[in-house]
Design a protein around this motif. Structure first.
Motif, PDB file in Angstrom:
ATOM      1  N   ASN A 142     -26.467   7.814  29.343  1.00 64.32           N
ATOM      2  CA  ASN A 142     -25.285   7.503  30.016  1.00 64.32           C
ATOM      3  C   ASN A 142     -25.096   9.192  30.311  1.00 64.32           C
ATOM      4  O   ASN A 142     -24.293   9.342  28.982  1.00 64.32           O
ATOM      5  N   PHE A 143     -25.804   9.987  30.736  1.00 62.90           N
ATOM      6  CA  PHE A 143     -25.647  11.102  31.188  1.00 62.90           C
ATOM      7  C   PHE A 143     -24.847  12.122  32.077  1.00 62.90           C
ATOM      8  O   PHE A 143     -23.850  12.957  30.914  1.00 62.90           O
ATOM      9  N   ALA A 144     -24.048  10.917  32.698  1.00 56.93           N
ATOM     10  CA  ALA A 144     -22.518  11.087  32.871  1.00 56.93           C
ATOM     11  C   ALA A 144     -21.331  11.636  32.529  1.00 56.93           C
ATOM     12  O   ALA A 144     -20.716  12.352  32.188  1.00 56.93           O
ATOM     13  N   SER A 145     -21.871  10.210  31.405  1.00 55.64           N
ATOM     14  CA  SER A 145     -20.540  11.298  29.594  1.00 55.64           C
ATOM     15  C   SER A 145     -20.985  11.940  28.896  1.00 55.64           C
ATOM     16  O   SER A 145     -20.231  12.426  28.831  1.00 55.64           O
ATOM     17  N   ILE A 175     -24.970  14.443  38.695  1.00 52.62           N
ATOM     18  CA  ILE A 175     -25.149  15.720  39.454  1.00 52.62           C
ATOM     19  C   ILE A 175     -23.361  16.145  40.551  1.00 52.62           C
ATOM     20  O   ILE A 175     -22.898  16.500  40.239  1.00 52.62           O
ATOM     21  N   ILE A 176     -22.985  14.711  40.278  1.00 47.17           N
ATOM     22  CA  ILE A 176     -21.673  15.069  41.487  1.00 47.17           C
ATOM     23  C   ILE A 176     -20.504  15.705  40.345  1.00 47.17           C
ATOM     24  O   ILE A 176     -19.579  16.081  40.754  1.00 47.17           O
ATOM     25  N   ALA A 630     -36.564  16.504  38.540  1.00 38.36           N
ATOM     26  CA  ALA A 630     -35.574  16.470  39.692  1.00 38.36           C
ATOM     27  C   ALA A 630     -33.960  16.706  38.995  1.00 38.36           C
ATOM     28  O   ALA A 630     -33.594  17.835  39.432  1.00 38.36           O
ATOM     29  N   LEU A 631     -33.740  15.832  38.116  1.00 40.95           N
ATOM     30  CA  LEU A 631     -32.974  15.876  37.553  1.00 40.95           C
ATOM     31  C   LEU A 631     -31.980  16.951  36.764  1.00 40.95           C
ATOM     32  O   LEU A 631     -31.311  17.871  36.996  1.00 40.95           O
ATOM     33  N   GLU A 638     -27.950  24.455  39.742  1.00 40.79           N
ATOM     34  CA  GLU A 638     -25.935  23.885  40.029  1.00 40.79           C
ATOM     35  C   GLU A 638     -25.315  24.973  39.587  1.00 40.79           C
ATOM     36  O   GLU A 638     -24.283  25.530  39.762  1.00 40.79           O
ATOM     37  N   SER A 639     -26.064  25.058  38.235  1.00 38.95           N
ATOM     38  CA  SER A 639     -24.461  25.428  37.088  1.00 38.95           C
ATOM     39  C   SER A 639     -25.550  26.866  36.402  1.00 38.95           C
ATOM     40  O   SER A 639     -24.970  27.196  35.728  1.00 38.95           O
TER      41      SER A 639
END
Length: 702
Positions: A142-145, A175-176, A630-631, A638-639
């Protein structure tokens, strides 16, 4: 240390007068004593005056300020992928060996000029003491976590380091969340990017709940690489290995992803386990991802729902389509033509229905006796444009929400944060700010005092107190009301997440409303019906006593038995307070487990319940084995960080130095001191008064 002043409102002249008065009192108390020499007398006066003045000083509550400039080490947050996919040997990447070698080259723990904190990336994000704590056995990523953890803690760190293969198996795309991060993230790619000849079960879509004597639809998504114009078969088997369905598959295009529909005839009640299996090829890279397991909780009947529409509106067709798509629901419909006539020739007996859904309201003159007793059945009421004002006051008991405004607006829905734990709110993750708007009045009020408001409305970015979804539970009766329409736009949206959201929302509302409230004193259930092998099984319980009050003084014991063995294990749930209890079990082997839980207080048994859950293998971590550069690059770009690969880390620390991440930073530490909080001054007063007392005794003074 600088004196800042006193924390009181006394004028300075009054403070001076009090001080002089205290000195005068000390002098007058010794003025008439002629039996002691002058020097001891003045010493006694001075000691008493000092004690009084110190107490006055403390009473005025003075405070002092000091500051100090110190050098602090840079602080880095390190996210380490703990999933099974990092151990796969492929191409030049040798699994765990290459992972540990990359960690050794980074030499994180030996760098005394940098402070590190470590977190894992897996099914959830957890803090660990060091990289030595990695187990590399998480069955989901769970990358978003993990990125959410960075967003939450970023103020405490100068930068973040992520070591991962970037393969997401659970949760939304991270990414979001990157736009919210203010510190640079440096990503290090683990794994290999080369393609191999392989067939994979990419995804299995099915309803986890079913009913006996029905055919249960399952859709299997296959992906393949390197098997152009090859033919194989896909099967579904029960837990005993019996073949339930089979279809042949031909891959017409290299790299093709296809969906295969299968069916299961459900015959036995309870938690059933099934396997989807692909007949692979000898030259496949791996056959571990050719099998996927699934579980279905099979009940013995369907939910009967009668949907009554009093208007022609796209929402009507949408809701009927959603309900028909759920094989656990037996849907009947009535479509009003006017007066007391309906399109359908046969009127259903509402006493045979588990749930009534009223879509809109009829005009005055409608014979409500057709639905006599409707207010004694579970119901859902949905407003439509022509019936938002119930001037005829028909079926008024359904209206849990009343619109008090005449104007209509396009509004966004907002979940009520106080009721996110309600069963209806178990919904797919979605950005509420970006979903298609619905239509409602900007003025609406919830009428029942015992109602639960689940969704409010937002207009032009401003959240309002007005409600659009409310539910109420009274005894064994549940009701729900929705004061907005235009939901069909979400159902027809090109965005899959919006379609999934609105589908699940209305299924949840119908399921919750049609079920009788659980009146058991002991309510106990696993947090999920199926767990992966690497996960801890979590069982939650709530207990009420015979008076209906939360019972926190009881003991809940649970006996656990596996269907594969005759072994039984006993556990005691931990008391979380307020009638809540919890048990976390680790290291269970795969299989279906049944349990019996008994709640006792002293020698009295309050209640007992039984249940089941499944522990199964998961192949999600080996479905996709291609490193997601890519991710990882997007996260670093982005950071304002940088991207590296596990075997090219020689410039890693140089890059951080170049970006001035590793510079020690000056930090001003400010502190305030309050003498009144220090024991020293009170001890000094006691010493002074004791000295005076001993002196007086020496000279035999009264």
């Amino acid at each position: 240390m600088d004196f800042q002043g006193f924390q009181n409102n006394l004028p300075i002249f009054l403070v001076i007068m009090i001080g002089l008065l205290l000195i005068a009192i000390s002098f007058l108390s010794y003025r008439k004593l002629q039996s002691i020499p002058n020097i001891p007398k003045f010493l006694f006066i001075s000691v008493r005056s000092c004690a009084f003045l110190i107490l006055l000083f403390l009473f005025l509550n003075p405070y002092f300020f000091s500051s100090e400039i110190v050098l602090k080490n840079p602080k880095l947050l390190v996210l380490l992928d703990d999933s099974e996919s990092t151990t796969i040997r492929k191409g030049t990447y040798n699994g765990e060996e290459s992972y540990l070698k990359a960690l050794e080259e980074l030499n994180l723990e030996s760098n005394s000029r940098i402070d590190f904190e470590y977190f894992t990336i897996g099914s959830s994000t957890k803090q660990i003491q060091s990289p030595d704590s990695l187990k590399l056995n998480q069955s989901e990523t769970n990358f978003a976590s993990a990125i959410s953890q960075v967003v939450e803690l970023e103020d405490d760190f100068d930068a973040g380091i992520i070591l991962s293969d970037g393969i997401i198996t659970f949760g939304r795309n991270p990414i979001i969340l990157i736009s919210d991060i203010t510190i640079p993230l440096y990503t290090i790619g683990l794994g290999d990017t080369s393609k191999v000849k392989d067939i994979t079960i990419k995804n299995v879509t099915y309803n986890p709940n079913g009913y006996t004597d029905t055919k249960h639809a399952i859709e299997v998504e296959l992906s393949q690489s390197g098997f152009f114009e090859k033919e194989t078969s896909i099967k579904i088997l029960d837990s005993s290995g019996k073949l339930l369905d089979e279809k042949n598959v031909i891959f017409e295009i290299d790299g093709q992803i296809i969906s295969i529909p299968l069916q299961i005839e459900l015959s036995e009640q309870g938690l059933q386990q099934f396997s989807v299996v692909i007949d692979g090829f000898e030259d496949e890279w791996s056959k571990e991802n050719n099998t996927s397991t699934l579980s279905i909780d099979v009940s013995d009947n369907k939910t009967k729902i009668l949907h009554i529409s009093f208007e022609v509106h796209p929402d009507v067709k949408m809701l009927r389509s959603i309900l028909k798509s759920d094989e656990n629901i037996e849907l009947s419909t009535l479509t009003w033509l006017g007066n007391s006539r309906f399109v359908e020739k046969e009127l259903k007996d509402i006493n045979e229905q588990d749930l009534l859904i009223f879509h809109g309201l009829p005009s005055s003159g409608f014979n409500t006796n057709i639905f006599q007793g409707y207010n004694e059945k579970p119901s859902i009421y949905l407003q439509l444009p022509k019936s938002r004002k119930n001037e005829a006051n028909l079926f008024s008991e359904l209206e849990l929400i009343q619109n008090t405004g005449n104007q209509l607006f396009q509004i966004n829905i907002v979940p009520n944060s106080e009721n996110l734990d309600h069963p209806i709110m178990e919904l797919p993750e979605i950005g509420y700010q970006n979903i298609s708007p619905v239509i409602s009045s900007l003025r609406s009020i919830s009428t029942p005092p015992d109602g639960i408001d689940l969704f409010s409305l937002e207009f032009q970015g401003i959240e309002t107190p007005n409600k659009i979804l409310s539910v109420v539970e009274r005894g064994s009766l549940r009701k729900a009301a929705i004061s907005a329409w235009g939901w069909y736009k979400l159902y027809q949206s090109p965005n899959q997440s919006e379609r999934d959201f609105v589908t699940q929302l209305f299924i949840n509302i119908a399921t919750w409303s049609s079920n009788n409230p659980d009146e058991r004193r002991l309510k106990i259930a696993p947090s999920r019906s199926a767990f992966n092998l690497s996960e801890n099984v979590v069982i939650n319980a709530n207990l009420n006593n015979e008076s209906g009050e939360s019972e926190s003084g009881a003991t809940i014991e649970i006996n656990l038995k596996s269907s594969d063995t005759s072994d039984e294990r006993s556990f005691t749930l931990s008391n979380e307070g307020d009638g809540s209890y919890q048990l976390e079990i680790s290291s269970l082997s795969s299989g279906i487990y049944s349990y019996k839980a008994t709640a006792r207080k002293g020698d009295r048994i309050i209640d007992s319940q039984i249940g089941e859950f499944l522990v199964q293998n998961s192949n999600s971590e080996i479905v996709n084995t291609i490193r997601n550069d890519a991710l990882l690059k997007a996260i670093s770009n982005e950071s304002n960080g940088s991207f590296f690969v596990y075997d090219t880390l020689s410039e890693f620390w140089n890059q951080l130095n170049k970006d001035q991440i590793l510079n020690q930073k000056q930090e001003t530490i400010e502190s305030y001191s309050y003498p009144v909080r220090s024991f020293f001054w009170f001890a000094l007063v006691l010493v002074l008064l004791a000295t005076e007392w001993l002196g007086r005794k020496y000279y035999s003074l009264p």
